[in-house]
Design a protein around this motif. Structure first.
Motif, short mmCIF file in Angstrom:
data_model
loop_
_atom_site.label_atom_id
_atom_site.label_comp_id
_atom_site.label_asym_id
_atom_site.label_seq_id
_atom_site.Cartn_x
_atom_site.Cartn_y
_atom_site.Cartn_z
N ASP A 173 0.82 -1.23 0.00
CA ASP A 173 0.00 0.00 0.00
C ASP A 173 0.84 1.27 0.00
O ASP A 173 0.31 2.35 -0.19
N GLN A 174 2.15 1.12 0.27
CA GLN A 174 3.01 2.30 0.42
C GLN A 174 2.41 3.26 1.45
O GLN A 174 2.20 4.45 1.19
N ALA A 175 2.12 2.68 2.62
CA ALA A 175 1.47 3.48 3.66
C ALA A 175 1.73 2.86 5.03
O ALA A 175 2.07 1.68 5.14
N ALA A 176 1.58 3.68 6.04
CA ALA A 176 1.64 3.22 7.42
C ALA A 176 0.42 3.77 8.14
O ALA A 176 0.13 4.96 8.06
N THR A 177 -0.28 2.89 8.81
CA THR A 177 -1.43 3.31 9.61
C THR A 177 -0.99 3.34 11.07
O THR A 177 -0.49 2.33 11.58
N VAL A 178 -1.14 4.49 11.68
CA VAL A 178 -0.60 4.70 13.02
C VAL A 178 -1.71 5.13 13.96
O VAL A 178 -2.50 6.02 13.64
N THR A 179 -1.79 4.47 15.11
CA THR A 179 -2.71 4.87 16.17
C THR A 179 -1.90 5.55 17.25
O THR A 179 -0.90 5.00 17.72
N TYR A 180 -2.30 6.76 17.60
CA TYR A 180 -1.50 7.52 18.56
C TYR A 180 -2.37 8.46 19.38
O TYR A 180 -3.49 8.81 18.98
N ASP A 181 -1.82 8.87 20.50
CA ASP A 181 -2.46 9.85 21.38
C ASP A 181 -2.08 11.24 20.88
O ASP A 181 -0.91 11.62 20.93
N GLU A 182 -3.06 11.96 20.37
CA GLU A 182 -2.72 13.25 19.74
C GLU A 182 -2.24 14.31 20.73
O GLU A 182 -1.76 15.36 20.33
N HIS A 183 -2.38 14.02 22.02
CA HIS A 183 -1.84 14.95 23.02
C HIS A 183 -0.39 14.61 23.36
O HIS A 183 0.29 15.38 24.03
N ALA A 184 0.07 13.44 22.93
CA ALA A 184 1.42 13.00 23.29
C ALA A 184 2.40 13.08 22.12
O ALA A 184 3.60 13.19 22.32
N VAL A 185 1.89 13.01 20.90
CA VAL A 185 2.79 12.98 19.73
C VAL A 185 2.06 13.63 18.55
O VAL A 185 0.85 13.53 18.42
N THR A 186 2.83 14.33 17.71
CA THR A 186 2.22 15.02 16.57
C THR A 186 2.52 14.26 15.27
O THR A 186 3.49 13.50 15.20
N PRO A 187 1.70 14.50 14.24
CA PRO A 187 1.98 13.89 12.93
C PRO A 187 3.37 14.29 12.43
O PRO A 187 4.03 13.49 11.75
N GLU A 188 3.82 15.49 12.76
CA GLU A 188 5.14 15.94 12.33
C GLU A 188 6.24 15.07 12.94
O GLU A 188 7.22 14.73 12.27
N THR A 189 6.07 14.71 14.21
CA THR A 189 7.05 13.84 14.87
C THR A 189 7.04 12.46 14.24
O THR A 189 8.09 11.82 14.05
N ILE A 190 5.86 11.99 13.89
CA ILE A 190 5.74 10.67 13.25
C ILE A 190 6.40 10.69 11.87
O ILE A 190 7.18 9.78 11.55
N THR A 191 6.13 11.72 11.08
CA THR A 191 6.76 11.76 9.75
C THR A 191 8.28 11.92 9.88
O THR A 191 9.02 11.35 9.09
N ALA A 192 8.75 12.64 10.91
CA ALA A 192 10.20 12.76 11.12
C ALA A 192 10.81 11.41 11.43
O ALA A 192 11.90 11.07 10.93
N ALA A 193 10.13 10.59 12.23
CA ALA A 193 10.64 9.26 12.57
C ALA A 193 10.66 8.36 11.33
O ALA A 193 11.59 7.56 11.15
N ILE A 194 9.65 8.50 10.48
CA ILE A 194 9.60 7.72 9.24
C ILE A 194 10.78 8.11 8.35
O ILE A 194 11.49 7.25 7.81
N ARG A 195 11.05 9.38 8.25
CA ARG A 195 12.15 9.87 7.42
C ARG A 195 13.50 9.41 7.99
O ARG A 195 14.38 8.99 7.24
N GLU A 196 13.63 9.48 9.31
CA GLU A 196 14.87 9.04 9.97
C GLU A 196 15.13 7.56 9.72
O GLU A 196 16.28 7.13 9.67
N ALA A 197 14.05 6.78 9.61
CA ALA A 197 14.21 5.36 9.37
C ALA A 197 14.61 5.08 7.92
O ALA A 197 14.94 3.95 7.57
N GLY A 198 14.57 6.10 7.07
CA GLY A 198 15.03 5.94 5.71
C GLY A 198 13.94 5.90 4.65
O GLY A 198 14.21 5.57 3.50
N TYR A 199 12.72 6.25 5.02
CA TYR A 199 11.61 6.23 4.07
C TYR A 199 11.07 7.64 3.90
O TYR A 199 11.34 8.52 4.71
N GLU A 200 10.30 7.81 2.84
CA GLU A 200 9.86 9.17 2.52
C GLU A 200 8.35 9.32 2.74
O GLU A 200 7.54 8.80 1.99
#
Ligand SMILES: [Cu+2]
Length: 72
Positions: free
Chosen positions: A40-67
């Motif tokens: 699917d070229q996708a990641a489905t993520v369940t998260y607490d929106e008060h604890a983590v932001t989509p920006e932090t999630i996309t940064a972690a994805i990028r750090e892992a080597g994906y775009e």
């Protein structure tokens, strides 16, 4: 409150990629579930929106080597 959101991700080509992305995102505080699919070229993520932001999630994805797709 927990939300589930789909992030478009390019660059995953196999189950190993899915596992490394899942590991990288699962490590973030506030993330409770990750399902990555190279088909699917996708990641489905369940998260607490008060604890983590989509920006932090996309940064972690990028750090892992994906775009991650740009935020919409
Ligand atoms: Cu791979």
């Amino acid at each position: 409150m927990s939300v589930t959101r789909r992030f478009d991700v390019t660059g995953m080509s196999c189950g190993g990629c899915e596992r490394s992305l899942t590991r990288a995102v699962s490590r973030l505080p506030g993330v409770s579930a990750v399902a990555a699919s190279h088909v699917d070229q996708a990641a489905t993520v369940t998260y607490d929106e008060h604890a983590v932001t989509p920006e932090t999630i996309t940064a972690a994805i990028r750090e892992a080597g994906y775009e991650p797709a740009p935020e919409r």
